[in-house]
Write a protein that holds these residues in place. Structure first.
Motif, PDB file in Angstrom:
ATOM      1  N   ASP A 136       0.830  -1.207   0.000  1.00 12.09           N
ATOM      2  CA  ASP A 136       0.000   0.000   0.000  1.00 12.09           C
ATOM      3  C   ASP A 136       0.862   1.253   0.000  1.00 12.09           C
ATOM      4  O   ASP A 136       0.623   2.197  -0.776  1.00 12.09           O
ATOM      5  CB  ASP A 136      -0.913   0.012   1.229  1.00 12.09           C
ATOM      6  CG  ASP A 136      -1.994  -1.051   1.178  1.00 12.09           C
ATOM      7  OD1 ASP A 136      -2.242  -1.587   0.083  1.00 12.09           O
ATOM      8  OD2 ASP A 136      -2.580  -1.346   2.251  1.00 12.09           O
ATOM      9  N   ALA A 137       1.858   1.275   0.881  1.00 12.38           N
ATOM     10  CA  ALA A 137       2.692   2.472   1.019  1.00 12.38           C
ATOM     11  C   ALA A 137       3.496   2.737  -0.248  1.00 12.38           C
ATOM     12  O   ALA A 137       3.639   3.893  -0.680  1.00 12.38           O
ATOM     13  CB  ALA A 137       3.630   2.308   2.216  1.00 12.38           C
ATOM     14  N   LEU A 138       4.042   1.689  -0.865  1.00 12.27           N
ATOM     15  CA  LEU A 138       4.835   1.867  -2.078  1.00 12.27           C
ATOM     16  C   LEU A 138       3.971   2.351  -3.237  1.00 12.27           C
ATOM     17  O   LEU A 138       4.392   3.188  -4.041  1.00 12.27           O
ATOM     18  CB  LEU A 138       5.520   0.551  -2.448  1.00 12.27           C
ATOM     19  CG  LEU A 138       6.545   0.019  -1.441  1.00 12.27           C
ATOM     20  CD1 LEU A 138       7.056  -1.349  -1.885  1.00 12.27           C
ATOM     21  CD2 LEU A 138       7.698   0.987  -1.267  1.00 12.27           C
ATOM     22  N   ARG A 150      -1.282  -3.965   9.185  1.00 14.66           N
ATOM     23  CA  ARG A 150      -1.218  -3.382   7.838  1.00 14.66           C
ATOM     24  C   ARG A 150      -0.913  -1.888   7.919  1.00 14.66           C
ATOM     25  O   ARG A 150      -0.079  -1.372   7.166  1.00 14.66           O
ATOM     26  CB  ARG A 150      -2.551  -3.619   7.117  1.00 14.66           C
ATOM     27  CG  ARG A 150      -2.583  -3.156   5.672  1.00 14.66           C
ATOM     28  CD  ARG A 150      -3.854  -3.642   4.989  1.00 14.66           C
ATOM     29  NE  ARG A 150      -3.925  -3.225   3.594  1.00 14.66           N
ATOM     30  CZ  ARG A 150      -4.853  -3.611   2.724  1.00 14.66           C
ATOM     31  NH1 ARG A 150      -5.800  -4.449   3.127  1.00 14.66           N
ATOM     32  NH2 ARG A 150      -4.830  -3.182   1.480  1.00 14.66           N
ATOM     33  N   THR A 151      -1.567  -1.201   8.860  1.00 11.40           N
ATOM     34  CA  THR A 151      -1.322   0.230   9.031  1.00 11.40           C
ATOM     35  C   THR A 151       0.087   0.488   9.535  1.00 11.40           C
ATOM     36  O   THR A 151       0.787   1.403   9.060  1.00 11.40           O
ATOM     37  CB  THR A 151      -2.350   0.816  10.004  1.00 11.40           C
ATOM     38  OG1 THR A 151      -3.674   0.555   9.530  1.00 11.40           O
ATOM     39  CG2 THR A 151      -2.158   2.317  10.159  1.00 11.40           C
ATOM     40  N   ALA A 152       0.555  -0.320  10.513  1.00  4.93           N
ATOM     41  CA  ALA A 152       1.901  -0.128  11.048  1.00  4.93           C
ATOM     42  C   ALA A 152       2.953  -0.345   9.973  1.00  4.93           C
ATOM     43  O   ALA A 152       3.958   0.384   9.898  1.00  4.93           O
ATOM     44  CB  ALA A 152       2.126  -1.088  12.217  1.00  4.93           C
ATOM     45  N   ALA A 153       2.763  -1.345   9.108  1.00 10.92           N
ATOM     46  CA  ALA A 153       3.722  -1.595   8.036  1.00 10.92           C
ATOM     47  C   ALA A 153       3.781  -0.428   7.069  1.00 10.92           C
ATOM     48  O   ALA A 153       4.860  -0.024   6.623  1.00 10.92           O
ATOM     49  CB  ALA A 153       3.340  -2.870   7.294  1.00 10.92           C
ATOM     50  N   SER A 154       2.634   0.148   6.758  1.00 12.31           N
ATOM     51  CA  SER A 154       2.602   1.301   5.860  1.00 12.31           C
ATOM     52  C   SER A 154       3.365   2.468   6.469  1.00 12.31           C
ATOM     53  O   SER A 154       4.160   3.138   5.790  1.00 12.31           O
ATOM     54  CB  SER A 154       1.150   1.693   5.570  1.00 12.31           C
ATOM     55  OG  SER A 154       1.089   2.805   4.718  1.00 12.31           O
TER      56      SER A 154
END
Length: 687
Positions: free
Chosen positions: A551-553, A586-590
């Motif tokens: 998501d972040a990428l 998922r949010t922490a990884a982003s």
């Protein structure tokens, strides 16, 4: 005679450069055949074939139009001709390909003023690719600076000595009112109504006419051993015998007859029609070709010939479709085999749907002429085949994976971004664009980064598509230059923590991940590595961490572009027995990925495309200089089979936004351009 009468039928594609007189020639043929009461005007937008508002507004043909007529020849026989009017603008070469795919012969229309141009060479190459025999008609003989002899020399110098002139003008420009028939050695003198009387060849051109007569006769008989032997023994064939031999040579591409006329005055128009009926191959003179065993992407398959026989099973090629605001989709079709009748139920062997054939008709521009049936080799049209786009085969056999013979690959070289004007337009946009692409396969729609990109063969191609999108399909958009699809990649290895800790009554949200981001080799894409030991991050949450990283990428790095060529390694973390969840990880990884990118910084990557330019050798230098100014890197230069220079280079996409337009201007339209995505690399331009 009505449109369904059983007469000899031929399909003739009129091709040529823009402004060479194709549409006006068709108008004159229709008028001379009695199909229309008077001729329309291209400039006024009143011709039969330029009936679309976009064509009338620009004064040029922009699509494929059909015009059916019945012609009664001098010997009293009757023939039906479907004339396919094609655009001369290079943006619409796809319509030329479609017409040639069903034509029995191509009439290459050349202006007596302009002669051979880049557009002439382009359609000649298209006819070569389609393996369609050709007849040349030198038109506009009544215009100032018309010069048939210069144009004939130009044609022979460009396309070879197999061109055989059958006529010679007597007078040109305003004095063009008579034609010397080189086979019959008669003078045809025309009146203002376009009718002619026969007179002897005048003395002032007798020597030239007889020399050309001998040249034409020798060229024709050289392809027939028996006729050649008789000629060498002093027995010259009659004009009728020469015509029959020439027709065979034309069908085998051994000769290209050259005719002449003025569509405006009508001089020579009846001769053009008579000779088309006499010389053009019959539909059954060569078999149709289809591809069987084609995969879903349209690739592969084996070629199979189809005999053009009315007694065969029904097989129909839908070669072009047109969105009509009143009828929906109108499909232009050619019957390859059998007899097609209203009510027939056929299977689309390309898309897999079943179709019931409604009323059949022939086209004369926008006019529909009812037809009881269409026989093998004939061209017509039908409305409301909802599941049958251009390039489909309709067959009595319930089989899949069958397609017509492949058309030339015309890759897009120009693009714009589309923004719907209203919410209603946004809802309808995808369906409308699918209709556009169905009608014109040389258009391509891309959706990336939230943008809708329409790609075509040039600015006029795309502009006309947008106008039709609004007029026919009721979807209004605003266009802007297509954005360059930049990317980023991480500049160095970096580690960061992604932490989410929230408590707002009841269950909270808790997740901690330790991530290490490192660059991959160009083209490496994305890799995720799970290096957690000891269960610091429970196994059920690992996929959520990978999703958060992706998501972040995709959302974009520090410079606002998607990030590529990155390895994300999860090597540690923390979880809570109650407050942790997939969404929390998922949010922490982003958050962790964004922190690592900010820490290490990113390198901006720009897309680079492979560019192939084919030009006359004399234009190679200016093209190379221009490519260098666009940060292009030339990989090779070579000579093509026809002696032109072929230049292969890689060029950043940022430099190609208007390249097709600039290249046409630089080379006077003589360049062929292919652009294909190649790779990403760090940008060298100052932004």
């Amino acid at each position: 005679m009505d449109a369904a009468s059983p007469v000899t039928h031929r399909t003739i594609a009129l091709v040529g450069a823009g402004g060479s007189g194709k549409t006006t020639l068709i108008e004159s043929l229709l008028r001379r055949a009695g199909a229309i009461p008077r001729m329309g005007s291209v400039e006024q937008g009143t011709t039969v074939c330029d009936f679309e508002p976009e064509e009338a507004a620009r004064g040029v043909s922009l699509g494929l139009a059909l015009a059916y007529l019945v012609w009664r020849t001098e010997d009293g026989s009757t023939a039906a001709l479907t004339l396919a009017d094609t655009p001369g603008h290079p943006d619409f070469i796809g319509a030329v390909d479609s017409a040639l795919s069903v034509a029995d012969v191509a009439v290459v229309v050349v202006s007596a003023v302009d002669g051979v141009t880049a557009g002439t060479a382009a359609v000649w190459a298209a006819a070569d690719a389609a393996r369609v025999p050709r007849i040349v008609v030198v038109a506009q003989e009544d215009r100032a600076r018309a010069d048939f002899r210069r144009v004939l020399a130009d044609l022979r110098g460009t396309f070879g000595a197999r061109l055989v002139p059958l006529e010679l003008p007597v007078g040109e420009e305003q004095g063009f009112h008579a034609i010397a028939d080189l086979l019959g050695e008669d003078l045809l003198v025309y009146d203002d109504a376009g009718s002619h009387r026969t007179e002897p060849i005048p003395a002032e051109i007798a020597d030239e006419e007889h020399r050309l007569h001998q040249e034409a006769t020798e060229e024709i008989v050289s392809h027939d051993d028996a006729q050649l032997e008789a000629y060498l023994d002093g027995d010259e064939p009659s004009p009728s015998e020469l015509g029959h031999t020439l027709a065979r040579e034309l069908a085998s591409a051994g000769a290209v007859p050259v005719l002449l006329c003025s569509a405006i005055t009508g001089t020579g128009i009846d001769r053009v029609a008579d000779l088309l009926c006499e010389l053009a191959p019959f539909p059954g003179s060569r078999d149709g070709v289809i591809r069987l065993g084609v995969d879903e992407s349209g690739e592969g398959g084996t070629l199979q010939q189809v005999a053009t026989e009315a007694s065969g099973e029904v097989l129909v090629h839908v070669f072009r479709t047109l969105a009509d605001p009143f009828l929906g989709q109108v499909a232009m079709l050619k019957v390859l085999s059998g007899v097609l009748r209203p009510g027939d139920r056929l299977h689309n062997a390309t898309t897999g749907v079943d179709e019931r054939i409604p009323a059949l008709f022939r086209l004369r521009g926008s006019e529909h002429l009812p037809a009881d049936a269409l026989r093998a080799g004939e061209v017509g049209a039908v409305a409301k085949l909802a599941g049958t786009p251009a390039g489909s085969l309709l067959w009595t056999r319930p089989r899949a994976g069958a397609r017509p013979a492949r058309l030339p690959d015309r890759r897009p070289v120009y693009a714009v971004s589309l923004e719907p004007v209203s919410q209603s337009d946004d809802v309808k946009l995808s369906t409308a664009l699918a209709r556009l692409v169905s009608d014109d396969p040389t258009l391509i729609v891309d959706r990336s980064g939230g943008a809708t990109i329409l790609r075509g063969l040039g600015d006029t191609h795309v502009a006309v598509a947008v106008e039709r999108l609004a007029r026919v399909l009721g979807v209004h958009v605003v266009t802007s230059p297509a954005p360059v699809a930049y990317r980023e990649t991480i500049a160095a290895t970096a580690s960061a923590e992604g932490r989410l800790k929230k408590q707002s009554g009841g269950h909270g949200q808790f997740a901690v991940v330790q991530l290490r981001l490192s660059p991959l080799a160009p083209g490496g894409g994305f890799e995720f590595q799970d290096s957690v030991v000891g269960g610091a991050v429970p196994r059920p949450y690992i996929p959520a961490v990978e999703k958060g990283a992706r998501d972040a990428l995709a959302t974009g790095g520090p410079q606002g572009h998607p990030v590529v060529d990155v390895r994300v390694e999860l090597y540690d973390g923390k979880a809570h027995s109650v407050d942790s969840s997939e969404m929390a990880f998922r949010t922490a990884a982003s958050l962790g990925v964004k922190a690592a990118l900010a820490q290490a910084g990113t390198v901006l990557l720009e897309p680079v495309s492979s560019v192939t330019v084919t030009v006359p050798a004399a234009m190679q230098g200016p093209v190379l200089t221009d490519l260098a100014s666009r940060r292009g890197r030339v990989g090779s230069t070579e000579r093509s089979d026809d002696g032109r220079a072929r230049i292969r280079a890689t060029v950043p996409d940022a430099e190609l936004t208007r390249y097709v337009l600039d290249l046409r201007s630089l080379t006077a339209g003589h360049a062929e351009l292919e652009i294909a995505p190649d790779r990403y690399e760090p940008t060298s331009a100052v932004r």
